[in-house]
Design an enzyme around this catalytic site. Structure first.
Site, short mmCIF file in Angstrom:
data_model
loop_
_atom_site.label_atom_id
_atom_site.label_comp_id
_atom_site.label_asym_id
_atom_site.label_seq_id
_atom_site.Cartn_x
_atom_site.Cartn_y
_atom_site.Cartn_z
N ASP A 1 -21.12 32.79 -59.40
CA ASP A 1 -21.43 33.82 -58.41
C ASP A 1 -20.65 35.05 -58.88
OD1 ASP A 1 -22.77 34.10 -55.54
OD2 ASP A 1 -20.87 35.14 -55.37
N LYS B 1 -20.17 26.40 -51.00
CA LYS B 1 -19.73 27.60 -51.72
C LYS B 1 -18.23 27.49 -51.92
CE LYS B 1 -21.51 31.50 -53.25
NZ LYS B 1 -22.90 31.75 -53.69
#
Ligand code: NDP
Ligand code: 2IT
Length: 468
Positions: free
Chosen positions: A181, A141
């Protein structure tokens, strides 16, 4: 030697709960300012006591101790010029958590709240989620504490180009494949990919969520939301129920929320809420496809706030966000099914008390870790169908992996083909979680099921690959 490896290799199985407690204490000690990361670790690890009891080989190889430590964390400066010619500086980061079953894979988040704790929690969750997808992807991430809100397109472009000028040397289609995201949608992915391609001098699937015309996949924008609805439908099916006539409460108004609502409407449900940082709208008549199209235009094109909804649809009501409250009145609206699709820790124990008092049947997490641990406990105690994010929202990253597959083959599958695969994957994730929960003695507990099944695949890969 760190505290993470202090346990004797042959700890007896009855000592496993202590081992797990010690592990959590050690993670806390080594990451003292990372509450979200600790929360995510604690949740996963507490599901794994039974697995470690059954599998001394995982204990001996210190699989869990290794899994709570990211393989690599890259942090970098992102300098850029705003439209007024001012120099701005943000912090960029990529957490490459695990490459045990494939290249690091996971989104980029651009939001002022982004810090290492949040990116590590998201990266950690991603490892288990990606393992559940059935596809060969590791977990990672990244992101920055940059807020695209209120910035011009050119400012966003300059930020993305500066961010990628550092990130490009760490990623690649066989190494690490970022995607979107919160705060990173089609516009940002375009600018990020453009700069990647320019610097790397190659057109590969190094980023997913690309537009269809230049290497993207059908259904990727819809995949997370559609997948959440498919997962929830599979949970309802276990009780002989469907979405037909069900009232649904949804939070968020971004990528995940919009497409969850789209699919829920298609499956016969009535969705009565959406929210963003300004507050939430309650539309008792139902948000139909026409109203949803209006919301998509508001959020994706005009980049406005949900408070405008009531101007367009005066029969709905708007409740402004009130940070002084200890609960969110959104979750006190009576509904059969609930879909948190905004952000982490948006449903707390008080909210869960409201939900259970109103007789909710199902809660399915579109966001990552939107329910606090004490809230989850309440839902599980009431035997509510509860789909944890790492299983229920895995459709997005699953279709990202399908995008990678199409890029490698240099072909494009049809919309129907990708949707069919997504549907199959969500069904498989549901069944895998249900089976693991049953095998390990907690039938119907999808939290345990997702953690256990996600863990075992990665753990076995780590055993095979030796001490790396
Ligand atoms: P978007 O940026 O498209 O939308 C986020 C939405 O949530 C916006 O409506 C935003 O409001 C709202 N929101 C964000 N932060 C807060 C906050 N602190 N308080 C209240 N509302 C907030 O993001 P996504 O839809 O992509 O992501 C939503 C969630 O789903 C995240 O948890 C993400 O990690 C998760 N997820 C996303 C996937 C994807 O493919 N995109 C895949 C799997 C999970 P506003 O518009 O006012 O900013
Ligand atoms: O949380 C997530 O799974 C995502 N943001 C999607 C990641 C991806 O690589 O598609």
């Amino acid at each position: 030697m760190t505290r993470l490896s202090k346990h004797p290799a042959g700890a007896i199985s009855s000592g496993v709960p202590t081992l797990v407690d010690d592990l959590i204490a050690a993670v806390q000690e080594q990451n003292p300012h990372e509450p979200e990361f600790l929360q995510a670790v604690r949740e996963v690890v507490s599901s794994l006591v039974v697995v470690l009891q059954k599998h001394p080989e995982y204990r001996k190889a210190k699989i869990l101790e290794r899994m709570v430590e990211p393989e690599r964390v890259i942090q970098f400066r992102v300098p850029w010029l705003d439209d007024a010619g001012e120099v701005c500086v943000h912090r960029g980061c990529r957490v490459e958590f695990s490459s045990a079953i494939g290249p690091y894979k996971g989104g980029l988040r651009f939001h002022p709240s982004v810090n290492l704790s949040i990116l590590k929690f998201l990266g950690f969750e991603q490892v288990f989620k990606n393992s559940l997808t059935t596809l060969p992807i590791g977990g990672g991430k990244g992101g920055a504490n940059f807020d695209p809100k209120g910035k011009s397109d050119m400012e966003v472009m300059r930020f993305c180009q500066s961010f990628m000028s550092e990130l490009y040397r760490h990623i690649g289609h066989n190494t690490d494949v970022p995607a979107g995201d919160i705060g990173v949608g089609a516009r940002e992915i375009g600018y990020l990919f453009g700069q990647y391609k320019r610097l790397a001098n190659e057109f590969t699937g190094s980023i997913t969520g690309k537009a269809l015309q230049w290497g993207g996949s059908h259904i990727r924008p819809e995949a997370t939301g559609y997948g959440v609805a498919y997962f929830a439908a599979a949970m309802l099916e276990t009780r002989g129920e469907s979405f037909q006539g069900k009232t649904c409460v949804v939070s968020g108004a971004g990528n995940v929320a919009q497409h969850a609502v789209e699919k829920l409407i298609e499956l016969g449900a009535k969705v009565v809420t959406l929210s963003d940082t300004s507050g939430f709208v309650h539309d008792p008549a139902g948000i139909d496809t026409e109203k949803l199209a209006w919301v998509k235009n508001l959020k994706n094109k005009r980049r406005g706030q949900m408070e405008e909804y009531v101007d367009a649809f005066p029969k709905a009501s708007f409740t402004p966000a009130d940070p002084t409250l200890h609960y969110n009145p959104l979750w006190a609206i009576a509904a059969d099914c609930v879909f948190p699709c905004a952000t982490q820790n948006e449903i707390n124990a008080k909210d869960c008390e409201h939900l259970t008092a109103n007789g909710v049947t199902l809660i399915c997490e579109g966001a990552n870790m939107p329910t606090t641990p004490d809230g989850v406990d309440i839902l599980l105690e009431h035997r509510i169908l509860f789909g944890p994010g790492k299983a229920a929202n895995a459709g997005g990253v699953a279709v990202s992996a399908l995008e990678m597959a199409q890029n490698s083959m240099r072909i494009t599958w049809s919309r129907e083909e990708v949707d069919r695969r997504l549907h199959e994957i969500m069904r498989s994730i549901h069944d895998t979680c249900a089976d693991a929960a049953e095998t390990y003695g907690t039938p119907g507990n999808y939290v345990n099921g997702a953690n256990i099944a996600g863990f075992c695949k990665v753990a076995d890969a780590m055993l095979d690959q030796g001490l790396v």
